[in-house]
Design an enzyme around this catalytic site. Structure first.
Site, PDB file in Angstrom:
ATOM      1  N   THR A  53       0.821  -1.223   0.000  1.00 47.96           N
ATOM      2  CA  THR A  53       0.000   0.000   0.000  1.00 47.96           C
ATOM      3  C   THR A  53       0.849   1.265   0.000  1.00 47.96           C
ATOM      4  OG1 THR A  53      -1.752  -1.172   1.175  1.00 47.96           O
ATOM      5  CG2 THR A  53      -1.816   1.216   1.290  1.00 47.96           C
ATOM      6  N   GLY A  92       2.603  -2.845   8.268  1.00 56.06           N
ATOM      7  CA  GLY A  92       2.917  -3.109   9.666  1.00 56.06           C
ATOM      8  C   GLY A  92       4.401  -3.421   9.840  1.00 56.06           C
ATOM      9  N   GLU A 335      -6.183  -5.625   4.073  1.00 55.93           N
ATOM     10  CA  GLU A 335      -6.180  -6.826   3.222  1.00 55.93           C
ATOM     11  C   GLU A 335      -7.328  -6.817   2.233  1.00 55.93           C
ATOM     12  OE1 GLU A 335      -3.317  -8.563   3.502  1.00 55.93           O
ATOM     13  OE2 GLU A 335      -4.071  -8.935   1.491  1.00 55.93           O
TER      14      GLU A 335
END
Ligand SMILES: CCCCCCCC/C=C\CCCCCCCCCCC/C=C/C(=O)SCCNC(=O)CCNC(=O)[C@H](O)C(C)(C)COP(=O)(O)OP(=O)(O)OC[C@H]1O[C@@H](n2cnc3c(N)ncnc32)[C@H](O)[C@@H]1OP(=O)(O)O
Ligand SMILES: Cc1cc2nc3c(=O)[nH]c(=O)nc-3n(C[C@H](O)[C@H](O)[C@H](O)COP(=O)(O)OP(=O)(O)OC[C@H]3O[C@@H](n4cnc5c(N)ncnc54)[C@H](O)[C@@H]3O)c2cc1C
Length: 572
Positions: A53, A92, A335
């Site tokens: 992303t 993350g 996701e």
């Protein structure tokens, strides 16, 4: 160590190393590349992030701006962030933890773009953890929840990596820059399909956690008078409390069983794909996208119902419910944003419907679309029979898929382009896809309770739970079932009364049903959901540990309140 890292808060996040970075190596790397990176990742000798992303694009993967341009003179890829919006944003562990990342970038070779592919990039020194040359890293700042995780940003300024750092299991670039096509361009997306499938179990676990907390607390909490002069009852004796909690409890079991199916499907279809058979990929994508979207959305709403069912203490972090809600809310966006994922399922359903119209016999999770009769035969249905309930959900889904697809065909017959017709029917399409996934969850729940190897007394309880889940779905969406007369008003009334009976039947087993999730207090992290039920003592102990209680008179009194009070008193 790895497990400790996994649970550590405080600014480091290794979750994505396990659930995204390492699986990407497993699924997208060649055997040679696995020899180089997989064991390092599995032993946490390197820590990775899954960097796909960007600030400007998350959903539209084909719109990602990061580039990987092949330089045949040095046999290297040049990784570059050409714009501000191409900055990798959200991954993350990217901010402060990871020293490697799989970077999704547009692959350019010989002046041509071949779309998004995954590349292994070292982002921090293994010696001093400083960012590598040309790499800018940081944390994106506080979020709704999960602030122990360093979701980060990354910018690449013409960072050079060896050709061998392109994950080349499916597509590859030869030393001279020749691009070799993969069997399917969507194989680069296979790790997303895998991760969406795991979200179904995350949703089940999250809802299981929330219902464990709320059901146990509802047996500890006594409130009000059911009959004048009688002792205050456990709040779980109120039918409204059962109506709030038991459908969520049933959904937790339904989603847990759906995740078993998802895992089995993923294993079998990816096994076939390993042998070159791609035929199951479309169904796997549609199922994982739809189940991820449906289960995470129901779970997030269900956790908030559990939170509200615990009154004021539910709103306290002592309950563990706000954190669970925050986590589950993330699952609705991460996701694959839920709307976009459900539209992917809708796309598959419209395609299957057209094939069915052309005479093809459908199989798998869409087989019912061929079998269901368009003209319903109304009649007094046995609304406590699981077969009847499953058939009702399949009829509803088939009707809604047919209606959405025909609406779209009608729009195109009026001259609209396919894309415009799609957009103007997308609300109908989403509802049809949701009905499809709902019917799959009900059918799978019914089949599981009828076949799972358990004691017959346990099967009876699970059957009641499945009836409760199905009857709740019918009464909550009654209009969909009434619309073409497939169910009558009498059927809906029967469903409502059976639902009330199921609430009463599940009540005696409610605590056993949540204890069966076997969630240790250390996992639940909830004063309200403690296995020993000693809520009030531990609520008081929990509150006393609040940072604000470190001093009897907080420093803010001297800084703000005291002068403010003084000046107000001086005016009297
Ligand atoms: C016992 C333990 C108890 C524990 C108790 C506690 C429980 C837990 C508690 C709480 C849980 C929560 C904890 C907190 C967690 C916080 C979150 C942490 C994890 C976060 C991880 C997140 C990672 C990420 O987000 S990674 C980035 C993800 N990004 C995406 O998913 C992007 C989405 N977009 C896309 O996938 C694509 O852009 C697209 C599919 C939307 C569109 O793709 P496009 O190429 O444009 O395709 P399109 O034109 O629409 O269709 C063309 C054809 O391609 C087919 N197709 C599309 N995708 C796929 C695919 N993946 N596979 C196969 N085929 C595909 C499509 O169907 C079309 O086919 P057709 O035949 O032409 O119709
Ligand atoms: C907690 C968390 C952890 C994350 N971890 C990672 C990670 O580790 N790695 C990583 O790469 N990413 C990660 N992400 C990013 C995540 O994958 C994206 O946020 C997600 O894919 C949504 O994309 P977006 O943010 O661009 O939303 P957008 O797509 O911009 O969504 C905004 C709105 O636009 C709508 N929309 C967009 N496209 C369409 C369409 N075609 N039709 C209809 N409506 C549309 C959406 O439905 C939504 O309502 C994480 C995100 C979160 C919240």
């Amino acid at each position: 160590m790895a497990a400790a890292l996994q649970t550590l808060g405080g600014g480091i996040g290794i979750t994505l190393h396990w659930i995204a970075f390492t699986p990407t190596i497993e699924q997208q790397a060649t055997e040679e590349q696995k020899k180089k990176w997989l064991k390092l990742a599995q032993d946490v000798a390197i820590v990775g992030a899954y960097a796909q992303t960007e600030m400007g694009h998350g959903t539209f993967v084909r719109g990602l701006e990061t580039t990987a341009t092949y330089d045949p003179s040095t046999q290297e890829f040049v990784i570059n962030s050409p714009t501000l919006t191409s900055t990798k944003w959200w991954p993350g562990g990217l901010g402060k933890t990871a020293n490697h990342a799989t970077v999704m970038a547009q692959l350019y070779t010989r002046g041509k773009c071949y779309g998004p592919h995954n590349f292994m990039v070292q982002i921090r020194s293994l010696e001093n953890h400083q960012p590598c040359p040309g790499v800018t890293l940081g944390d994106i700042g506080p979020k709704m929840e999960s602030n122990g995780n360093d979701n980060g940003f990354a910018r690449f300024d013409h960072v050079r990596i060896p050709r061998e750092n392109m994950l080349m299991k499916f597509a590859r670039v030869e030393a001279d820059g020749t691009y070799v096509q993969p069997p399917s361009s969507k194989l680069a997306y296979s790790n997303m399909v895998y991760l969406r499938g795991t979200f179904v179990m995350s949703a089940a676990q999250a809802l299981a956690s929330a219902t464990t907390i709320a059901v146990r607390y509802s047996c500890v909490r006594r409130q009000s008078e059911m009959k004048p002069g009688e002792p205050e009852p456990q709040i779980l004796e109120y039918q409204t409390q059962q109506y709030k909690l038991f459908p969520q409890l049933a959904a937790a079991y339904a989603f847990w069983f759906a995740s078993w199916f998802m895992t089995q499907q993923h294993g079998s279809i990816t096994g076939s794909m390993e042998k070159g058979d791609m035929s199951g990929l479309a169904e796997l994508h549609a199922l994982s996208a739809g189940l991820k979207s449906y289960t995470t959305a129901v779970t997030a709403r269900g956790i908030d119902v559990c939170r509200m069912a615990c009154g004021g203490h539910g709103y306290s972090h002592a309950s563990g419910l706000p954190a669970l809600f925050g986590g589950a809310a993330a699952l609705c966006t991460a996701e694959g944003e839920n709307t976009v994922m459900m539209l992917q399922t809708a796309r598959y359903l419209v395609k299957c419907f057209a094939q069915s119209q052309a005479g093809k016999r459908l199989t798998g999770t869409v087989a019912y679309l061929s079998a269901v009769q368009p003209s319903p035969v109304a009649g007094n249905r046995n609304m406590s029979d699981l077969g009847t309930l499953v058939a009702a959900f399949q009829h509803r889904a088939a009707r809604m898929v047919r209606h959405a697809a025909m609406q779209m065909q009608g729009e195109m017959q009026k001259g609209k382009a396919r894309e415009d017709a799609w957009n103007s029917c997308s609300v109908l399409l989403i509802k049809a896809a949701e009905a499809h996934v709902h019917s799959f969850v009900v059918r799978n729940f019914a089949e599981t309770v009828q076949t799972v190897e358990v004691d017959e007394s346990v099967r009876a309880v699970l059957t009641s739970l499945c009836q409760l889940y199905s009857l709740y779905g019918i009464t909550e969406h009654a209009g969909d079932f009434l619309k073409d007369g497939y169910l009558t008003g009498r059927d809906i009334d029967a469903a409502s009364s059976h639902l009330s009976a199921m609430l009463a039947r599940v009540r005696p087993d409610a605590v056993a049903l949540v204890d069966a999730f076997d969630l240790h207090d250390k996992i639940l992290r909830s004063v309200l959901g403690r296995y020993d039920g000693r809520v009030y003592e531990h609520l008081y102990e929990w509150a006393k540990k609040s940072p604000l209680n470190k001093s009897e008179v907080h420093e803010s009194y001297y800084k703000y309140l005291q002068p403010f009070l003084k000046s107000n008193r001086a005016k009297l």
